[in-house]
Design an enzyme around this catalytic site. Structure first.
Site, PDB file in Angstrom:
ATOM      1  N   CYS A 393       0.857  -1.196   0.000  1.00 23.38           N
ATOM      2  CA  CYS A 393       0.000   0.000   0.000  1.00 23.38           C
ATOM      3  C   CYS A 393       0.888   1.238   0.000  1.00 23.38           C
ATOM      4  CB  CYS A 393      -0.897  -0.028   1.238  1.00 23.38           C
ATOM      5  SG  CYS A 393      -1.633   1.555   1.705  1.00 23.38           S
ATOM      6  N   CYS A 396       0.675   3.368   3.181  1.00 20.27           N
ATOM      7  CA  CYS A 396       1.304   2.646   4.292  1.00 20.27           C
ATOM      8  C   CYS A 396       2.815   2.644   4.125  1.00 20.27           C
ATOM      9  CB  CYS A 396       0.796   1.209   4.355  1.00 20.27           C
ATOM     10  SG  CYS A 396      -1.000   1.060   4.446  1.00 20.27           S
TER      11      CYS A 396
END
Length: 471
Positions: A393, A396
């Site tokens: 991600c 992230c």
């Protein structure tokens, strides 16, 4: 269904409801009772950190993170994972990070030399267009307006032996500026085997742990039946201080990230408008002492330990920034001066904290053994910073890279005390230096920890309210 069976079912339902009420009413006191007291391997207590953070640090660090110098972070989110074949990037929209187009970055910010910088207010047309178009901004700041030529010499100094992180090459075409305020750390939906593979690699391969020792709540390892983690902590306590500290830092970072996800959770989305806020169910799943078999409170205590480590680093690096030669330059003279004043004010607060972690207790054995252990410690952490390029991600990955780099910078500071003491007042030092990327990561990473502790207090209040309503 007979009347007797109905009565029995109703009785069982009432008993279950009563048990739920008892559990909810008991939970806050359990959380508070287990996340309190003196921390292991130091002489500081949780309550002192809570008060210090709430009344001194949090309001100021939040303001600092909003300043132009600290809100823009240059990062390469396209570096390939060096350890395994990537299983694809997250396609969830909340995982996405969209950097500012080059054409939208003001010329003054992109200028090569400091005398080409233009004064750019926060509400300039260029920045407004950028934020409206892609919800991201970019800024290219330098450390000092006064000594541009001298800072060029800094770039020639090879301090790779002091780095605890794998730094992104800011000159790479793939490195782009990201506005951290427009890309807050929160729950994106990224989870499952891909996410756990990252954390499993960190814990199992880089925290000095043998494979034979079972780590509590590891979803990728077979269950050990009655083993509730006590064998793990028996093993951990048998390690030297340095290796215990290493594990606690990683566990604390993991706990901090999880707290951010719980506190900024997508609660609902109506007509394309998302509502973000604290998710108590998710918080209990990750930290409730019953659901985590006592592991949650231990992880939260490690969050406080990590806070202490980074707090200590800030107090130690203050002399570096107190020199007149250091100017947090963005091109806006007044804002730059205000930013430095605020930063120095935060440093004064960090130095006033009475219960700092004593880093001198680490690597204090015979010189040869201590040097070897320190190098092993550094390389293990550097490896973890490389694992962050395996996060699927983008958002992230952004926050993972920033927070590991921030912690790596803190470690670099703690173990460079002699070099910091020798800093010249009016000229750059070739013995110790920080890049703008490291400075931004250091302060934002500490800001994330400060926010985590504040969010933990908020969850305690919410749990207390839920108990009152249930009673």
């Amino acid at each position: 269904m007979s009347r007797g069976v109905r009565r029995a079912g109703a009785g069982q339902g009432a008993a279950a409801a009563l048990q739920l009420l008892v559990t909810l009413s008991f939970l806050p006191s359990v959380v508070e009772a287990q996340v309190t007291g003196v921390l292991d391997d130091c002489l500081c207590d949780v309550d002192s950190i809570d008060n210090f953070n709430t009344f001194k640090i949090f309001p100021k660090i939040k303001k600092l993170q909003e300043r132009d110098y600290f809100r823009y972070y240059k990062v390469n989110l396209k570096r390939p994972c060096p350890f395994w074949a990537e299983d694809g990037h997250c396609s969830i929209k909340d995982c996405h990070v969209e950097p500012c187009p080059e054409s939208k970055i003001p010329v003054g910010i992109k200028a090569v030399s400091s005398n080409k910088y233009l004064k750019v207010a926060n509400n300039t047309k260029e920045l407004e267009d950028c934020e409206q178009a892609s919800k991201l901004g970019a800024i290219n700041s330098t450390l000092s307006n006064q000594s541009r030529e001298a800072f060029i010499d800094w770039a020639r100094y090879d301090d790779s032996q002091d780095h605890f992180c794998e730094l992104d090459d800011e000159r790479s075409p793939a490195a782009q500026y990201v506005d951290l305020l427009l890309n807050p750390e929160r729950y994106t939906g990224y989870k499952g085997s891909s996410a756990w593979r990252v954390w499993n690699s960190i814990y199992e391969e880089n925290c000095f742990k043998p494979r034979s020792v079972y780590r509590p709540l590891n979803p990728l390892a077979p269950s050990r039946g009655e083993d509730d983690g006590e064998s793990f902590y028996t093993w951990l306590e048998g390690l030297c201080l340095e290796k215990r500290v290493f594990y606690k830092l990683i566990s604390g970072l993991h706990a901090s990230i999880n707290l951010h996800l719980c506190a900024n959770y997508l609660l609902e989305e109506t007509w394309g408008k998302p509502t973000w806020g604290p998710n108590m169910k998710e918080f209990k799943r990750r930290f409730d002492p019953v659901e985590t078999k006592g592991e949650g409170p231990r992880r939260l205590k490690n969050l406080y330990f990590l806070y202490l480590i980074e707090l200590r680093a800030l107090s130690k690096v203050a002399p570096y920034f107190e020199r007149s030669i250091v100017d947090l330059y963005t091109g806006n003279v007044k804002e730059d001066a205000d930013t430095k004043t605020l930063l120095l004010n935060i440093f004064q607060d960090t130095k006033s904290f009475p219960m700092h972690f004593d880093e001198k207790s680490m690597f204090a054995g015979d010189k040869k053994g201590a040097k070897s252990l320190k190098e092993e410690f550094r390389l293990h952490f550097k490896n973890i910073s490389r694992i962050m390029d395996c996060v699927g991600c983008d958002k992230c990955r952004l926050w993972g890279k920033l927070q590991t780099q921030g912690l790596g910078t803190a470690l670099k500071i703690l173990f460079s005390e002699k070099e910091i003491q020798k800093l010249p007042e009016n000229s750059p030092s070739k013995g110790f230096q920080l890049t703008r990327q490291e400075i931004v990561a250091l302060l934002n990473a500490f800001g994330r920890l400060s926010t985590s502790i504040k969010e933990l207090q908020n969850f305690k209040v919410l749990l207390q309210h839920s108990r009152c309503h249930c009673i």
